[in-house]
Design a protein around this motif. Structure first.
Motif, PDB file in Angstrom:
ATOM      1  N   SER B  50      45.638 -47.910  31.041  1.00 53.35           N
ATOM      2  CA  SER B  50      44.876 -47.649  32.264  1.00 53.35           C
ATOM      3  C   SER B  50      45.750 -47.964  33.465  1.00 53.35           C
ATOM      4  N   VAL B  51      45.769 -47.043  34.423  1.00 53.39           N
ATOM      5  CA  VAL B  51      46.560 -47.249  35.632  1.00 53.39           C
ATOM      6  C   VAL B  51      45.672 -47.603  36.814  1.00 53.39           C
ATOM      7  N   GLY B  52      44.334 -47.651  36.598  1.00 54.29           N
ATOM      8  CA  GLY B  52      43.439 -48.015  37.680  1.00 54.29           C
ATOM      9  C   GLY B  52      42.014 -48.131  37.185  1.00 54.29           C
ATOM     10  N   ILE B  53      41.137 -48.634  38.024  1.00 55.73           N
ATOM     11  CA  ILE B  53      39.725 -48.811  37.665  1.00 55.73           C
ATOM     12  C   ILE B  53      39.146 -47.481  37.203  1.00 55.73           C
ATOM     13  N   GLY B  54      38.501 -47.512  36.046  1.00 55.61           N
ATOM     14  CA  GLY B  54      37.838 -46.330  35.521  1.00 55.61           C
ATOM     15  C   GLY B  54      38.754 -45.279  34.948  1.00 55.61           C
ATOM     16  N   GLN B  55      40.079 -45.488  34.986  1.00 58.32           N
ATOM     17  CA  GLN B  55      41.050 -44.522  34.468  1.00 58.32           C
ATOM     18  C   GLN B  55      41.554 -44.990  33.124  1.00 58.32           C
ATOM     19  N   ILE B  56      41.211 -44.235  32.073  1.00 52.95           N
ATOM     20  CA  ILE B  56      41.585 -44.594  30.721  1.00 52.95           C
ATOM     21  C   ILE B  56      42.290 -43.411  30.074  1.00 52.95           C
ATOM     22  N   SER B  57      43.434 -43.676  29.474  1.00 49.25           N
ATOM     23  CA  SER B  57      44.141 -42.666  28.692  1.00 49.25           C
ATOM     24  C   SER B  57      44.165 -43.121  27.249  1.00 49.25           C
ATOM     25  N   SER B  58      43.773 -42.210  26.350  1.00 47.83           N
ATOM     26  CA  SER B  58      43.705 -42.528  24.936  1.00 47.83           C
ATOM     27  C   SER B  58      44.887 -41.890  24.229  1.00 47.83           C
ATOM     28  N   GLU B  59      45.546 -42.678  23.398  1.00 48.51           N
ATOM     29  CA  GLU B  59      46.712 -42.177  22.688  1.00 48.51           C
ATOM     30  C   GLU B  59      46.407 -41.780  21.256  1.00 48.51           C
ATOM     31  N   VAL B  60      45.413 -42.394  20.665  1.00 51.30           N
ATOM     32  CA  VAL B  60      45.133 -42.154  19.252  1.00 51.30           C
ATOM     33  C   VAL B  60      43.640 -41.917  19.068  1.00 51.30           C
ATOM     34  N   PRO B  61      43.230 -40.704  18.635  1.00 50.80           N
ATOM     35  CA  PRO B  61      41.797 -40.465  18.398  1.00 50.80           C
ATOM     36  C   PRO B  61      41.300 -41.384  17.287  1.00 50.80           C
ATOM     37  N   GLN B  62      40.232 -42.112  17.525  1.00 52.35           N
ATOM     38  CA  GLN B  62      39.782 -43.064  16.526  1.00 52.35           C
ATOM     39  C   GLN B  62      38.404 -43.574  16.880  1.00 52.35           C
ATOM     40  N   ASN B  63      38.049 -44.630  16.232  1.00 49.85           N
ATOM     41  CA  ASN B  63      36.723 -45.211  16.328  1.00 49.85           C
ATOM     42  C   ASN B  63      36.586 -46.170  17.500  1.00 49.85           C
ATOM     43  N   LEU B  64      37.556 -46.227  18.374  1.00 55.35           N
ATOM     44  CA  LEU B  64      37.576 -47.206  19.440  1.00 55.35           C
ATOM     45  C   LEU B  64      37.494 -46.534  20.805  1.00 55.35           C
ATOM     46  N   SER B  65      37.072 -47.293  21.801  1.00 53.86           N
ATOM     47  CA  SER B  65      37.069 -46.827  23.182  1.00 53.86           C
ATOM     48  C   SER B  65      37.493 -47.970  24.075  1.00 53.86           C
ATOM     49  N   ALA B  66      37.861 -47.655  25.305  1.00 50.62           N
ATOM     50  CA  ALA B  66      38.278 -48.691  26.248  1.00 50.62           C
ATOM     51  C   ALA B  66      37.637 -48.422  27.596  1.00 50.62           C
ATOM     52  N   SER B  67      37.477 -49.494  28.357  1.00 53.89           N
ATOM     53  CA  SER B  67      36.937 -49.360  29.709  1.00 53.89           C
ATOM     54  C   SER B  67      37.633 -50.353  30.622  1.00 53.89           C
ATOM     55  N   ARG B  68      37.664 -50.013  31.897  1.00 52.91           N
ATOM     56  CA  ARG B  68      38.250 -50.879  32.915  1.00 52.91           C
ATOM     57  C   ARG B  68      37.257 -50.958  34.069  1.00 52.91           C
ATOM     58  N   PRO B  69      36.298 -51.863  33.955  1.00 59.95           N
ATOM     59  CA  PRO B  69      35.255 -51.947  34.980  1.00 59.95           C
ATOM     60  C   PRO B  69      35.719 -52.613  36.276  1.00 59.95           C
ATOM     61  N   GLN B  70      36.752 -53.435  36.189  1.00 62.50           N
ATOM     62  CA  GLN B  70      37.318 -54.095  37.365  1.00 62.50           C
ATOM     63  C   GLN B  70      38.839 -53.972  37.307  1.00 62.50           C
TER      64      GLN B  70
END
Lengths: 111, 112
Positions: B50-70
């Motif tokens: 993530s390079v900023g709030i709410g910006q997520i880049s996924s590298e591997v399709p899978q069962n996981l997710s990420a978030s950047r709320p702050q």
């Protein structure tokens, strides 16, 4: 796809011996970093090399970046048991935000 | 000085249960944040960055997710864990890629 091949994968030597770990690629990197990781911990940055031919020394550790910026080596002189760990190299390639990681060299120094 | 906190250190979860791993950074603003997974004694696999709030880049399709709320908080989640999600998860931050990453101490996840 950029790759970093790290060798050897595993090395077990006696205290006091010298060793070299290699990190090779067919790609050019703007910089190359070396990390050391102990079991159950995150990797810790040891050094970053950015200029082709650059040599950096950290006590008994000598890091070299190849002239063409495609390879790097880590040389340890008179290894000690405290040098035991997983050594990882990582290169800054085409992506602005990501590093390309080697698979690691597990080093064991026996007293 | 900059510090990174990652918790928990160890987690044992049953298959099908949810997951939430948290990572926070102190002493820097607008860091690039990363989640990696590491197989035993081996190299690192980038999962998300993530390079900023709410910006997520996924590298591997899978069962996981990420978030950047702050700005300095990065969360790794799953709705239903699989056995294959077991591993050592590492959070890291950087300001400039060429200056190196600072890693958290990792979370050992075992899915049973």
């Amino acid at each position: 796809t950029q790759l970093l091949e790290q060798s050897p994968q595993f090395l077990s030597i006696q205290e006091g011996e010298n060793l070299t770990v290699y990190c090779n690629s067919s790609s050019v990197f703007s910089s190359l970093q070396w990390y050391r990781q102990e079991p159950g911990e995150g990797p810790v940055l040891l050094v970053t090399v950015v200029t082709g031919g650059e040599v950096k020394k950290l006590k008994r550790l000598t890091f070299q970046f190849g002239d063409a910026r495609k390879d790097s080596s880590l040389h340890i002189t008179a290894a000690q048991p405290g040098d035991t760990g997983l050594y990882l190299c990582a290169g800054a390639g085409n992506s602005n935000y990501q590093l390309i990681w080697g698979a690691g060299t597990k080093l064991i120094i026996k007293p | 000085s900059q510090t990174i906190h990652q918790w928990p250190a160890t987690l044992v979860q049953p298959v099908g249960s949810p997951l939430s791993l948290e990572c926070t950074v102190e002493g820097t603003s607008n860091p690039n944040l990363y989640w990696y997974r590491q197989a035993a004694g081996r190299g690192l696999q980038l999962l998300f960055y993530s390079v900023g709030i709410g910006q997520i880049s996924s590298e591997v399709p899978q069962n996981l997710s990420a978030s950047r709320p702050q700005d300095r908080q990065f969360i790794l989640s799953s709705k239903k864990l699989l056995l294959s999600d077991s591993g050592f998860y590492l959070c890291a931050w950087s300001v400039q890629r060429d200056s190196g990453y600072t890693f958290g101490s990792g979370t050992r996840l075992t899915v049973v």
